[in-house]
Design a protein around this motif. Structure first.
Motif, PDB file in Angstrom:
ATOM      1  N   PHE A 142      19.821 -22.696 -46.377  1.00 32.30           N
ATOM      2  CA  PHE A 142      18.440 -22.700 -46.541  1.00 32.30           C
ATOM      3  C   PHE A 142      17.715 -23.156 -45.801  1.00 32.30           C
ATOM      4  CE2 PHE A 142      20.863 -22.177 -50.803  1.00 32.30           C
ATOM      5  CZ  PHE A 142      19.954 -20.993 -51.342  1.00 32.30           C
ATOM      6  N   ILE A 143      16.452 -22.676 -45.290  1.00 34.05           N
ATOM      7  CA  ILE A 143      15.529 -23.146 -44.417  1.00 34.05           C
ATOM      8  C   ILE A 143      14.448 -23.066 -44.754  1.00 34.05           C
ATOM      9  CG2 ILE A 143      14.750 -22.445 -41.952  1.00 34.05           C
ATOM     10  CD1 ILE A 143      17.105 -20.550 -41.575  1.00 34.05           C
ATOM     11  N   ASP A 144      13.673 -24.196 -45.016  1.00 31.43           N
ATOM     12  CA  ASP A 144      12.340 -24.443 -45.648  1.00 31.43           C
ATOM     13  C   ASP A 144      11.648 -24.563 -44.602  1.00 31.43           C
ATOM     14  OD1 ASP A 144      10.201 -25.379 -47.155  1.00 31.43           O
ATOM     15  OD2 ASP A 144      10.598 -27.260 -47.170  1.00 31.43           O
ATOM     16  N   THR A 145      10.497 -23.519 -44.435  1.00 34.33           N
ATOM     17  CA  THR A 145       9.720 -23.486 -43.424  1.00 34.33           C
ATOM     18  C   THR A 145       8.159 -23.737 -43.690  1.00 34.33           C
ATOM     19  OG1 THR A 145       9.231 -21.226 -43.902  1.00 34.33           O
ATOM     20  CG2 THR A 145      10.912 -21.144 -42.482  1.00 34.33           C
ATOM     21  N   ALA A 146       7.515 -24.141 -42.441  1.00 35.41           N
ATOM     22  CA  ALA A 146       6.323 -24.485 -42.512  1.00 35.41           C
ATOM     23  C   ALA A 146       5.304 -23.227 -43.110  1.00 35.41           C
ATOM     24  CB  ALA A 146       5.474 -24.824 -41.301  1.00 35.41           C
ATOM     25  N   GLY A 147       4.246 -23.464 -44.004  1.00 36.65           N
ATOM     26  CA  GLY A 147       3.583 -22.407 -44.770  1.00 36.65           C
ATOM     27  C   GLY A 147       3.132 -21.480 -44.079  1.00 36.65           C
ATOM     28  N   ILE A 148       2.849 -20.317 -44.438  1.00 37.73           N
ATOM     29  CA  ILE A 148       2.185 -19.292 -43.480  1.00 37.73           C
ATOM     30  C   ILE A 148       0.745 -19.312 -43.880  1.00 37.73           C
ATOM     31  CG2 ILE A 148       2.160 -16.839 -42.820  1.00 37.73           C
ATOM     32  CD1 ILE A 148       5.131 -16.760 -43.656  1.00 37.73           C
ATOM     33  N   ARG A 149      -0.288 -19.580 -43.178  1.00 35.76           N
ATOM     34  CA  ARG A 149      -1.525 -19.486 -43.239  1.00 35.76           C
ATOM     35  C   ARG A 149      -2.322 -19.582 -42.004  1.00 35.76           C
ATOM     36  NH1 ARG A 149      -4.130 -25.172 -45.379  1.00 35.76           N
ATOM     37  NH2 ARG A 149      -3.400 -26.663 -43.673  1.00 35.76           N
ATOM     38  N   GLU A 150      -3.789 -18.939 -42.132  1.00 34.53           N
ATOM     39  CA  GLU A 150      -4.465 -19.219 -40.987  1.00 34.53           C
ATOM     40  C   GLU A 150      -4.808 -20.788 -40.897  1.00 34.53           C
ATOM     41  OE1 GLU A 150      -5.588 -17.017 -38.611  1.00 34.53           O
ATOM     42  OE2 GLU A 150      -4.158 -15.480 -39.829  1.00 34.53           O
ATOM     43  N   THR A 151      -4.646 -21.239 -39.582  1.00 31.96           N
ATOM     44  CA  THR A 151      -4.822 -22.579 -39.397  1.00 31.96           C
ATOM     45  C   THR A 151      -5.422 -22.939 -38.049  1.00 31.96           C
ATOM     46  OG1 THR A 151      -4.111 -24.905 -39.627  1.00 31.96           O
ATOM     47  CG2 THR A 151      -2.647 -23.318 -38.841  1.00 31.96           C
ATOM     48  N   LYS A 152      -6.269 -24.028 -37.910  1.00 33.43           N
ATOM     49  CA  LYS A 152      -6.917 -24.489 -36.321  1.00 33.43           C
ATOM     50  C   LYS A 152      -5.979 -25.523 -36.016  1.00 33.43           C
ATOM     51  CE  LYS A 152     -11.561 -22.511 -37.069  1.00 33.43           C
ATOM     52  NZ  LYS A 152     -12.933 -23.033 -36.953  1.00 33.43           N
ATOM     53  N   ASP A 153      -4.912 -26.256 -36.948  1.00 36.33           N
ATOM     54  CA  ASP A 153      -4.136 -27.424 -36.441  1.00 36.33           C
ATOM     55  C   ASP A 153      -3.200 -26.962 -35.604  1.00 36.33           C
ATOM     56  OD1 ASP A 153      -1.885 -29.051 -36.672  1.00 36.33           O
ATOM     57  OD2 ASP A 153      -3.102 -30.321 -38.279  1.00 36.33           O
ATOM     58  N   ILE A 154      -3.296 -27.375 -34.282  1.00 36.63           N
ATOM     59  CA  ILE A 154      -2.323 -27.049 -33.256  1.00 36.63           C
ATOM     60  C   ILE A 154      -1.012 -27.158 -33.783  1.00 36.63           C
ATOM     61  CG2 ILE A 154      -1.528 -27.521 -30.957  1.00 36.63           C
ATOM     62  CD1 ILE A 154      -4.282 -28.175 -30.277  1.00 36.63           C
ATOM     63  N   VAL A 155      -0.548 -28.392 -34.192  1.00 35.68           N
ATOM     64  CA  VAL A 155       0.892 -28.721 -34.639  1.00 35.68           C
ATOM     65  C   VAL A 155       1.158 -27.897 -35.847  1.00 35.68           C
ATOM     66  CG1 VAL A 155       2.350 -30.513 -35.603  1.00 35.68           C
ATOM     67  CG2 VAL A 155       0.627 -31.079 -33.905  1.00 35.68           C
ATOM     68  N   GLU A 156       0.359 -27.603 -36.703  1.00 36.25           N
ATOM     69  CA  GLU A 156       0.905 -26.590 -37.865  1.00 36.25           C
ATOM     70  C   GLU A 156       0.936 -25.357 -37.302  1.00 36.25           C
ATOM     71  OE1 GLU A 156      -0.535 -25.260 -42.407  1.00 36.25           O
ATOM     72  OE2 GLU A 156      -1.844 -26.938 -41.271  1.00 36.25           O
ATOM     73  N   SER A 157       0.291 -24.774 -36.451  1.00 42.56           N
ATOM     74  CA  SER A 157       0.153 -23.610 -35.808  1.00 42.56           C
ATOM     75  C   SER A 157       1.598 -23.433 -35.048  1.00 42.56           C
ATOM     76  CB  SER A 157      -0.896 -23.313 -34.719  1.00 42.56           C
ATOM     77  OG  SER A 157      -2.182 -23.340 -35.355  1.00 42.56           O
ATOM     78  N   ILE A 158       2.063 -24.500 -34.403  1.00 46.16           N
ATOM     79  CA  ILE A 158       3.341 -24.358 -33.884  1.00 46.16           C
ATOM     80  C   ILE A 158       4.622 -23.947 -34.976  1.00 46.16           C
ATOM     81  CG2 ILE A 158       5.095 -25.734 -32.684  1.00 46.16           C
ATOM     82  CD1 ILE A 158       2.789 -26.978 -31.127  1.00 46.16           C
ATOM     83  N   GLY A 159       4.274 -24.957 -36.113  1.00 42.56           N
ATOM     84  CA  GLY A 159       5.306 -24.627 -37.276  1.00 42.56           C
ATOM     85  C   GLY A 159       5.358 -23.457 -37.788  1.00 42.56           C
ATOM     86  N   ILE A 160       4.081 -22.807 -37.920  1.00 45.91           N
ATOM     87  CA  ILE A 160       3.886 -21.240 -38.533  1.00 45.91           C
ATOM     88  C   ILE A 160       4.729 -20.588 -37.736  1.00 45.91           C
ATOM     89  CG2 ILE A 160       2.441 -19.527 -39.123  1.00 45.91           C
ATOM     90  CD1 ILE A 160       0.406 -21.748 -40.018  1.00 45.91           C
ATOM     91  N   LYS A 161       4.496 -20.495 -36.347  1.00 44.27           N
ATOM     92  CA  LYS A 161       5.398 -19.736 -35.314  1.00 44.27           C
ATOM     93  C   LYS A 161       6.707 -19.542 -35.482  1.00 44.27           C
ATOM     94  CE  LYS A 161       5.697 -18.755 -30.220  1.00 44.27           C
ATOM     95  NZ  LYS A 161       5.475 -19.414 -29.067  1.00 44.27           N
ATOM     96  N   LYS A 162       7.071 -21.248 -35.809  1.00 47.87           N
ATOM     97  CA  LYS A 162       8.703 -21.153 -35.987  1.00 47.87           C
ATOM     98  C   LYS A 162       8.903 -20.588 -37.209  1.00 47.87           C
ATOM     99  CE  LYS A 162       9.532 -25.590 -33.317  1.00 47.87           C
ATOM    100  NZ  LYS A 162      10.411 -26.915 -33.368  1.00 47.87           N
ATOM    101  N   THR A 163       8.213 -20.618 -38.169  1.00 47.96           N
ATOM    102  CA  THR A 163       8.502 -19.903 -39.291  1.00 47.96           C
ATOM    103  C   THR A 163       8.985 -18.408 -39.298  1.00 47.96           C
ATOM    104  OG1 THR A 163       7.138 -21.256 -40.756  1.00 47.96           O
ATOM    105  CG2 THR A 163       7.735 -19.023 -41.486  1.00 47.96           C
ATOM    106  N   PHE A 164       8.082 -17.719 -38.307  1.00 48.52           N
ATOM    107  CA  PHE A 164       8.483 -16.321 -38.406  1.00 48.52           C
ATOM    108  C   PHE A 164       9.878 -16.064 -37.361  1.00 48.52           C
ATOM    109  CE2 PHE A 164       4.209 -15.671 -39.130  1.00 48.52           C
ATOM    110  CZ  PHE A 164       3.944 -14.879 -39.876  1.00 48.52           C
ATOM    111  N   GLU A 165       9.955 -17.171 -36.443  1.00 49.03           N
ATOM    112  CA  GLU A 165      11.368 -17.162 -35.769  1.00 49.03           C
ATOM    113  C   GLU A 165      12.351 -17.394 -36.597  1.00 49.03           C
ATOM    114  OE1 GLU A 165      10.889 -20.322 -32.916  1.00 49.03           O
ATOM    115  OE2 GLU A 165       9.487 -19.206 -31.555  1.00 49.03           O
ATOM    116  N   LYS A 166      12.337 -18.047 -37.720  1.00 51.37           N
ATOM    117  CA  LYS A 166      13.386 -18.459 -38.485  1.00 51.37           C
ATOM    118  C   LYS A 166      13.697 -17.378 -39.301  1.00 51.37           C
ATOM    119  CE  LYS A 166      14.944 -22.563 -37.349  1.00 51.37           C
ATOM    120  NZ  LYS A 166      15.935 -22.751 -36.927  1.00 51.37           N
ATOM    121  N   ILE A 167      12.526 -16.778 -39.890  1.00 51.63           N
ATOM    122  CA  ILE A 167      12.569 -15.378 -40.604  1.00 51.63           C
ATOM    123  C   ILE A 167      13.497 -14.473 -39.924  1.00 51.63           C
ATOM    124  CG2 ILE A 167      11.437 -13.481 -41.661  1.00 51.63           C
ATOM    125  CD1 ILE A 167       9.190 -15.400 -42.510  1.00 51.63           C
ATOM    126  N   GLU A 168      13.268 -14.210 -38.579  1.00 49.28           N
ATOM    127  CA  GLU A 168      14.009 -13.427 -37.452  1.00 49.28           C
ATOM    128  C   GLU A 168      15.495 -13.738 -37.758  1.00 49.28           C
ATOM    129  OE1 GLU A 168      13.263 -10.794 -36.154  1.00 49.28           O
ATOM    130  OE2 GLU A 168      11.167 -10.761 -35.494  1.00 49.28           O
TER     131      GLU A 168
END
Length: 466
Positions: free
Chosen positions: A273-299
């Motif tokens: 099980f992979i608990d990913t960062a939440g998917i949402r629009e954000t200006k937080d740079i660190v959180e944006s990196i986490g969201i990008k990783k989320t789509f990588e993990k879904i792949e």
């Protein structure tokens, strides 16, 4: 590649423990062990029977290192096919190192990774697929992977391949014989029988090739991505599935800024099980990196759990439906489970309305309360439905090794070429080339065809001492 030295290595995990086992194998294993061992009853282990155990002390001149049990396995009736001695000593790291260093001074060489099993293969105690199954057995982490490794180590897979190879070899001999009488235009190999054999081989190869999809996930675990908006309970669900506080849970949106992975065994099958960062629009740079990783993990995942807060769905249902459609359209080949969370806070009628709104998406729906652990078992059962365990229940051969998979694919291609050759009445000499190639790929699996580079690559992945 294989040295004739007598080798030594720690056969148990490194570090302190109650007991450690030091394994010695080679022509001089008994002689070298006798030089450092004093039996409490004065026995000479060189004169003792194979498969016997003796109590005594490991000594270096007047110095006593430990009281040990020495197990004797005389070749060829041993794991490696050579003389093997196993010294069971106390698990102090100091004692282990002192005994190994003493054996090295007496003429042993440190074993390379997998060298004991490599010698077993070289000496005909195991074929190559069985030897590889030893490593799989050691690394098995659930019932299913253990069952597959045991079946392969006992020769289930290699016996099936060897039988096909032998039958093909018999026909190949007749085809080769025809080449010696080419000028007389005779056929020694009955083409009808040969075609029947090729159909049977093709059927078995296809079944084995198709089994790799199941075998690979059983061996490595099935990756499941838990996705959704921030603060909808993804980390709580992960904790509920694992039945422990693995992920940090907070009311603050975006708490999970990196992916968290853990494994759960359900009915003998491993799920990662992979608990990913939440998917949402954000200006937080660190959180944006986490969201990008989320789509990588879904792949990388094979199953997607899309989780949402049922209370929020009531006020923004169209947004959720749009987001779910995005995920579904972006990953159309991946099973998608839409999980409705916090249903304990809704009435039965409200849950029914949400389900009806989502039915148009044609996705699998599950209702849970991650916090109260309601519906978690139903979700686990749904995950199991994506796994084809019929082959396990029927005790069929399942391929888990990518090297075997590649060789099976190449053998399948060659068999198809031979079938085409029969259909088009191709000359025997051209057909013989394709048959030889098919035999080559069969032999690669069991080790009847091999080279030092292949063996080096395979056994380099073994642990030292095995």
């Amino acid at each position: 590649m294989i040295s004739q030295d007598t080798i030594v290595a720690l056969a148990t995990p490194s570090g302190a423990g109650a007991i450690a086992i030091i394994r010695v194998s080679g022509k001089e294993a008994l002689t070298i062990s006798q030089s450092i061992f004093e039996s409490v009853s004065g026995k000479d282990i060189l004169k003792q029977k194979s498969h016997t155990i003796h109590l005594g002390h490991i000594v270096d001149g007047p110095k006593i290192y430990d009281q040990v049990l020495v197990s004797l396995f005389k070749g060829p009736n041993s794991y490696t096919g050579e003389n093997v001695v196993e010294i069971s000593c106390h698990g102090s790291t100091y004692i282990q190192q002192q005994i190994i260093q003493l054996l090295l001074r007496k003429g042993c060489k440190m074993a390379e990774p997998g060298e004991f099993t490599l010698r077993a293969f070289i000496n005909g105690k195991l074929d190559l697929s069985q030897a590889e199954a030893v490593a799989d057995l050691i690394s098995s982490e659930n019932e299913a992977s253990h069952q597959i490794a045991m079946q392969q180590m006992r020769g289930g897979f290699s016996n099936e391949i060897s039988k096909l190879r032998e039958e093909l070899l018999n026909f190949a001999s007749l085809i080769e014989l025809e080449l010696d009488f080419a000028e007389e235009d005779v056929e020694f190999a009955d083409r009808t029988q040969f075609n029947d054999l090729l159909n049977r081989i093709e059927f078995v190869l296809k079944r084995l090739i198709d089994s790799f999809a199941v075998g690979n996930v059983i061996k490595n675990g099935i990756p499941v991505a838990i996705v959704g908006e921030p603060n909808v309970g993804k980390s709580t669900l992960l904790n509920a599935l694992l039945n422990e506080e693995r992920a940090i849970v907070s009311e603050i949106a975006g708490t999970t800024r990196d992916t968290i992975e853990d494994e759960l065994v359900i009915n003998g099958i491993g799920f990662r099980f992979i608990d990913t960062a939440g998917i949402r629009e954000t200006k937080d740079i660190v959180e944006s990196i986490g969201i990008k990783k989320t789509f990588e993990k879904i792949e990388q995942a094979q199953v997607i759990l899309y989780l949402f807060d049922s209370l929020k769905f009531k006020v923004q249902s169209s947004e959720y439906i749009s987001e779910i459609e995005k995920v579904k359209n972006k990953f159309p080949l991946k099973p998608l489970i839409v999980v409705i969370n916090k249903v304990d806070l809704l009435s039965t009628e409200e849950v029914a309305i949400i389900r009806k709104q989502l039915e148009t998406l044609n996705v699998t729906l599950e209702t849970i309360s991650a916090k109260e652990k309601i519906g978690v078992e139903d979700l686990k059962n749904q995950l199991m439905s994506f796994v084809n365990t019929g082959a396990l229940r029927n005790n069929e051969t399942i391929v888990t090794n990518s090297r075997h998979y590649y060789s099976l694919l190449k053998a399948f291609e060659e068999i198809q070429k031979v079938k085409f050759g029969i259909a088009t009445n191709i000359s025997s000499d051209l057909m013989a080339i394709d048959i030889r190639q098919a035999l080559y790929y069969f032999g690669e699996i069991t080790g009847q065809v091999t080279n030092d580079e292949l063996l080096g690559n395979i056994f380099a992945n073994f642990c030292i001492g095995k």
